[in-house]
Enzyme design. Sequence first.
Site, mmCIF file in Angstrom:
data_model
loop_
_atom_site.group_PDB
_atom_site.id
_atom_site.type_symbol
_atom_site.label_atom_id
_atom_site.label_comp_id
_atom_site.label_asym_id
_atom_site.label_seq_id
_atom_site.Cartn_x
_atom_site.Cartn_y
_atom_site.Cartn_z
ATOM 1 N N GLY A 58 0.683 -1.297 0.132
ATOM 2 C CA GLY A 58 0.138 -0.018 0.029
ATOM 3 C C GLY A 58 0.822 1.097 0.177
ATOM 4 O O GLY A 58 2.066 1.326 0.527
ATOM 5 N N CYS A 123 6.172 0.248 7.792
ATOM 6 C CA CYS A 123 5.742 1.158 6.861
ATOM 7 C C CYS A 123 6.770 1.710 6.163
ATOM 8 O O CYS A 123 8.126 1.922 6.464
ATOM 9 C CB CYS A 123 5.234 2.438 7.680
ATOM 10 N N LEU A 124 6.618 2.119 4.704
ATOM 11 C CA LEU A 124 7.668 2.547 3.704
ATOM 12 C C LEU A 124 8.258 3.813 4.199
ATOM 13 O O LEU A 124 9.592 3.896 3.787
ATOM 14 C CB LEU A 124 7.284 2.365 2.332
ATOM 15 N N HIS A 165 -3.987 1.517 7.751
ATOM 16 C CA HIS A 165 -2.783 1.857 7.724
ATOM 17 C C HIS A 165 -2.595 3.200 6.623
ATOM 18 O O HIS A 165 -2.105 4.416 6.855
ATOM 19 C CB HIS A 165 -1.643 0.823 7.239
ATOM 20 N N GLU A 166 -3.189 3.055 5.318
ATOM 21 C CA GLU A 166 -3.253 3.697 4.475
ATOM 22 C C GLU A 166 -3.888 5.044 4.641
ATOM 23 O O GLU A 166 -3.497 6.146 4.205
ATOM 24 C CB GLU A 166 -3.314 3.066 3.013
ATOM 25 N N HIS A 169 -2.488 7.568 6.900
ATOM 26 C CA HIS A 169 -1.433 8.468 6.229
ATOM 27 C C HIS A 169 -2.015 9.576 5.672
ATOM 28 O O HIS A 169 -1.509 10.842 5.723
ATOM 29 C CB HIS A 169 -0.883 7.723 5.128
HETATM 30 ZN ZN ZN Z 1 2.921 3.671 5.687
#
Ligand code: ZN
Length: 208
Positions: A58, A123-124, A165-166, A169
């Site tokens: 994601g 998380c990226l 999660h997304e 953001h």
């Molecule tokens: Zn993330």
Amino acid sequence: MSGVARSEGGSVAEIVQTGAPVLRSRAEEVPAEKIPTPEFQALIQTMVETMRDAPGVGLAAPQIGIPWRVIVLEDRADLVKKLPAGEQKERERTPFSTRVLVNPTMRIISGETEEKATFFEGCLSVKGFVAIVARYREVEVTGLDEHGEPQSFHAVGWPARIFQHEIDHLDGTLYIDRMLTRSFATAEQSQALFAGRSIAEIRDLLGC
Ligand code: ZN
């Protein structure tokens, strides 16, 4: 969220890391008329390519520095297959095809976060770390797709975790705001020490 394997990418953007104000601000609604424009379509393409290249399951637009309410998600069968069968089942990690959501809103279906939906996530934008986060097990998400058409998804288990999660953001929230702080670990450490252990056992070890 982060994934488990690398894929080929075309137009790939740099992923903004935690500390950047864009990750801590509320992203803006996208006017519907913007969706068909070449610029916006290119943004969606870049987000999908960046997510695949990372690799991730994601990505939200603020993660590439764009303060708009757009998320892309996908959990490919070849990524899921790399997990042990027991883990796939425990996490309710079912593969799903690429989804694009503009201006998403979420409705919680399972009233509370449950023990069953408490797992490590990463998380990226918090590269190299993971932590245990409790999430709602079941949610319904609505929004517009890449053509500006209304979409609605009913998600249970891991896909529900990715949506939460997304969407977080887009409101300037990172998983580190919701994690069991004592479980915060490097991805390397968690791989070496926690693989094959149950979440209950890990929580016991870490006192959280
Ligand atoms: Zn993330």
